[in-house]
Design a protein around this motif. Structure first.
Motif, PDB file in Angstrom:
ATOM      1  N   ALA A  34      -1.930   3.744   9.985  1.00  0.00           N
ATOM      2  CA  ALA A  34      -3.049   3.756   9.043  1.00  0.00           C
ATOM      3  C   ALA A  34      -3.375   2.360   8.534  1.00  0.00           C
ATOM      4  O   ALA A  34      -4.300   2.183   7.745  1.00  0.00           O
ATOM      5  CB  ALA A  34      -2.724   4.675   7.867  1.00  0.00           C
ATOM      6  N   ARG A  69       3.148   6.944  10.920  1.00  0.00           N
ATOM      7  CA  ARG A  69       1.863   7.343  10.328  1.00  0.00           C
ATOM      8  C   ARG A  69       1.370   6.272   9.352  1.00  0.00           C
ATOM      9  O   ARG A  69       0.195   5.909   9.347  1.00  0.00           O
ATOM     10  CB  ARG A  69       2.009   8.667   9.580  1.00  0.00           C
ATOM     11  CG  ARG A  69       1.966   9.915  10.431  1.00  0.00           C
ATOM     12  CD  ARG A  69       0.525  10.357  10.700  1.00  0.00           C
ATOM     13  NE  ARG A  69       0.506  11.683  11.255  1.00  0.00           N
ATOM     14  CZ  ARG A  69       0.283  12.794  10.549  1.00  0.00           C
ATOM     15  NH1 ARG A  69       0.075  12.723   9.240  1.00  0.00           N
ATOM     16  NH2 ARG A  69       0.266  13.964  11.148  1.00  0.00           N
ATOM     17  N   ASP A  87      -2.579   4.784  -3.110  1.00  0.00           N
ATOM     18  CA  ASP A  87      -3.700   5.700  -3.293  1.00  0.00           C
ATOM     19  C   ASP A  87      -3.246   7.095  -2.890  1.00  0.00           C
ATOM     20  O   ASP A  87      -3.295   7.452  -1.711  1.00  0.00           O
ATOM     21  CB  ASP A  87      -4.888   5.259  -2.441  1.00  0.00           C
ATOM     22  CG  ASP A  87      -6.098   6.174  -2.601  1.00  0.00           C
ATOM     23  OD1 ASP A  87      -6.032   7.097  -3.450  1.00  0.00           O
ATOM     24  OD2 ASP A  87      -7.096   5.969  -1.877  1.00  0.00           O
ATOM     25  N   ASP A 101       0.825  -1.212   0.000  1.00  0.00           N
ATOM     26  CA  ASP A 101       0.000   0.000   0.000  1.00  0.00           C
ATOM     27  C   ASP A 101       0.857   1.259   0.000  1.00  0.00           C
ATOM     28  O   ASP A 101       0.366   2.341  -0.332  1.00  0.00           O
ATOM     29  CB  ASP A 101      -0.892   0.044   1.249  1.00  0.00           C
ATOM     30  CG  ASP A 101      -1.777  -1.175   1.377  1.00  0.00           C
ATOM     31  OD1 ASP A 101      -2.427  -1.543   0.384  1.00  0.00           O
ATOM     32  OD2 ASP A 101      -1.807  -1.765   2.484  1.00  0.00           O
ATOM     33  N   ALA A 107      -4.145  12.884   4.783  1.00  0.00           N
ATOM     34  CA  ALA A 107      -4.263  12.277   6.109  1.00  0.00           C
ATOM     35  C   ALA A 107      -2.957  11.674   6.588  1.00  0.00           C
ATOM     36  O   ALA A 107      -2.711  11.593   7.796  1.00  0.00           O
ATOM     37  CB  ALA A 107      -5.364  11.215   6.086  1.00  0.00           C
ATOM     38  N   LEU A 108      -2.116  11.251   5.649  1.00  0.00           N
ATOM     39  CA  LEU A 108      -0.886  10.549   6.012  1.00  0.00           C
ATOM     40  C   LEU A 108       0.308  11.466   6.208  1.00  0.00           C
ATOM     41  O   LEU A 108       1.245  11.109   6.929  1.00  0.00           O
ATOM     42  CB  LEU A 108      -0.556   9.514   4.937  1.00  0.00           C
ATOM     43  CG  LEU A 108      -1.542   8.350   4.803  1.00  0.00           C
ATOM     44  CD1 LEU A 108      -1.268   7.579   3.514  1.00  0.00           C
ATOM     45  CD2 LEU A 108      -1.458   7.425   6.011  1.00  0.00           C
ATOM     46  N   LEU A 154       2.671   5.942  -2.396  1.00  0.00           N
ATOM     47  CA  LEU A 154       1.328   5.603  -1.945  1.00  0.00           C
ATOM     48  C   LEU A 154       0.563   4.945  -3.078  1.00  0.00           C
ATOM     49  O   LEU A 154       0.535   5.463  -4.203  1.00  0.00           O
ATOM     50  CB  LEU A 154       0.576   6.856  -1.488  1.00  0.00           C
ATOM     51  CG  LEU A 154       1.186   7.628  -0.313  1.00  0.00           C
ATOM     52  CD1 LEU A 154       0.424   8.926  -0.096  1.00  0.00           C
ATOM     53  CD2 LEU A 154       1.186   6.777   0.949  1.00  0.00           C
ATOM     54  N   ALA A 188      -4.585   9.840  -3.040  1.00  0.00           N
ATOM     55  CA  ALA A 188      -5.632  10.670  -2.435  1.00  0.00           C
ATOM     56  C   ALA A 188      -5.571  10.634  -0.912  1.00  0.00           C
ATOM     57  O   ALA A 188      -6.155  11.497  -0.239  1.00  0.00           O
ATOM     58  CB  ALA A 188      -7.001  10.209  -2.924  1.00  0.00           C
ATOM     59  N   ARG A 189      -4.858   9.666  -0.351  1.00  0.00           N
ATOM     60  CA  ARG A 189      -4.729   9.563   1.102  1.00  0.00           C
ATOM     61  C   ARG A 189      -3.573  10.387   1.657  1.00  0.00           C
ATOM     62  O   ARG A 189      -3.335  10.394   2.864  1.00  0.00           O
ATOM     63  CB  ARG A 189      -4.547   8.100   1.516  1.00  0.00           C
ATOM     64  CG  ARG A 189      -5.682   7.184   1.097  1.00  0.00           C
ATOM     65  CD  ARG A 189      -5.523   5.782   1.658  1.00  0.00           C
ATOM     66  NE  ARG A 189      -5.626   5.764   3.130  1.00  0.00           N
ATOM     67  CZ  ARG A 189      -5.547   4.654   3.852  1.00  0.00           C
ATOM     68  NH1 ARG A 189      -5.343   3.482   3.259  1.00  0.00           N
ATOM     69  NH2 ARG A 189      -5.654   4.710   5.175  1.00  0.00           N
ATOM     70  N   LEU A 246      -1.388   0.427   6.692  1.00  0.00           N
ATOM     71  CA  LEU A 246      -0.866   0.185   5.354  1.00  0.00           C
ATOM     72  C   LEU A 246       0.242  -0.870   5.384  1.00  0.00           C
ATOM     73  O   LEU A 246       1.050  -0.917   6.310  1.00  0.00           O
ATOM     74  CB  LEU A 246      -0.303   1.478   4.756  1.00  0.00           C
ATOM     75  CG  LEU A 246      -1.265   2.663   4.653  1.00  0.00           C
ATOM     76  CD1 LEU A 246      -0.572   3.831   3.968  1.00  0.00           C
ATOM     77  CD2 LEU A 246      -2.532   2.289   3.913  1.00  0.00           C
TER      78      LEU A 246
END
Length: 213
Positions: free
Chosen positions: A169, A165, A140, A122, A146-147, A138, A142-143, A171
């Motif tokens: 999450a 972090r 994704d 991930d 938050a990360l 990443l 789009a995260r 991941l």
């Protein structure tokens, strides 16, 4: 016909302008020499990423492109704000698995990032020897907000906090090799010794041999 690799390769960098880049190289190097070294490091990085299979390559640039920029990159401006905010904004220009790298590791090779985007993870994390990180990937992008937002940047615990972090999450993270950033003259000499044959950075540093390191 083979499908393109799913990964986007993203570079975040400053235009190599004297007085704005690699200021910790001064002294012993002049601001002009520090900028030349920064340009060489960035050029090596951009050309290395051209050797790595990718669906797309993006340069998030603070400044104006110069002759050091090879063809094959989409150039987007960096957003204002702290480095954490600029990283998040850079990821926003991408979709699908994306690996972000900086301009401070000219010893990077394509083999180091060969598995990014298609190894089932991930996230991908490249720790730096000074406690920061040289790469963040990443699946994704789009995260990213938050990360990454709120991670203190340019400290000796930046990498550890960012890595936590990712883990918190939930991941699955692939840890990439530890690399040394070019910040000081000692860093520059050590990194040049590990650069591949044909490295612009190593050649430029060697040409400045008269400078006391």
């Amino acid at each position: 016909m083979n499908a393109l690799p799913p990964v986007t390769l993203l570079v975040i960098a400053k235009e190599p302008v004297p007085g704005r880049v690699k200021t910790r190289l001064t002294p012993p190097y002049t601001p002009q020499e520090a900028a030349i070294l920064a340009e060489a490091a960035l050029t090596d990085t951009l050309h290395t990423l051209l050797q790595a299979p990718a669906r797309r390559r993006v340069l998030a640039l603070d400044g104006t492109p110069g002759p050091w920029l090879p063809p094959g990159y989409d150039v987007v401006p960096q957003s204002p704000g702290g480095l954490d905010q600029r990283i998040v904004a850079a990821f926003a220009h991408c979709d699908g698995p994306t690996l972000l790298v900086g301009m401070d590791t000219p010893q990077l090779t394509a083999d180091m990032i060969a598995d990014v985007g298609h190894d089932g993870h991930d996230a991908w994390f490249g720790p730096a020897a000074d406690g920061g990180f040289w790469a963040l990937g990443l699946a994704d992008p789009a995260r990213a907000g938050a990360l990454v937002c709120g991670v203190p940047m340019s400290t000796d615990c930046t990498g550890a906090i960012q890595r936590i972090r990712l883990a918190e999450a939930g991941l699955a993270v692939n840890d990439l090799p530890v690399l040394r950033d070019v910040d000081t003259a000692a860093d520059a000499a050590a990194v040049a010794a590990f650069c591949a044959r044909g490295s612009r950075f190593a050649a430029v540093l060697n040409s400045m041999a008269e400078v006391v390191r």
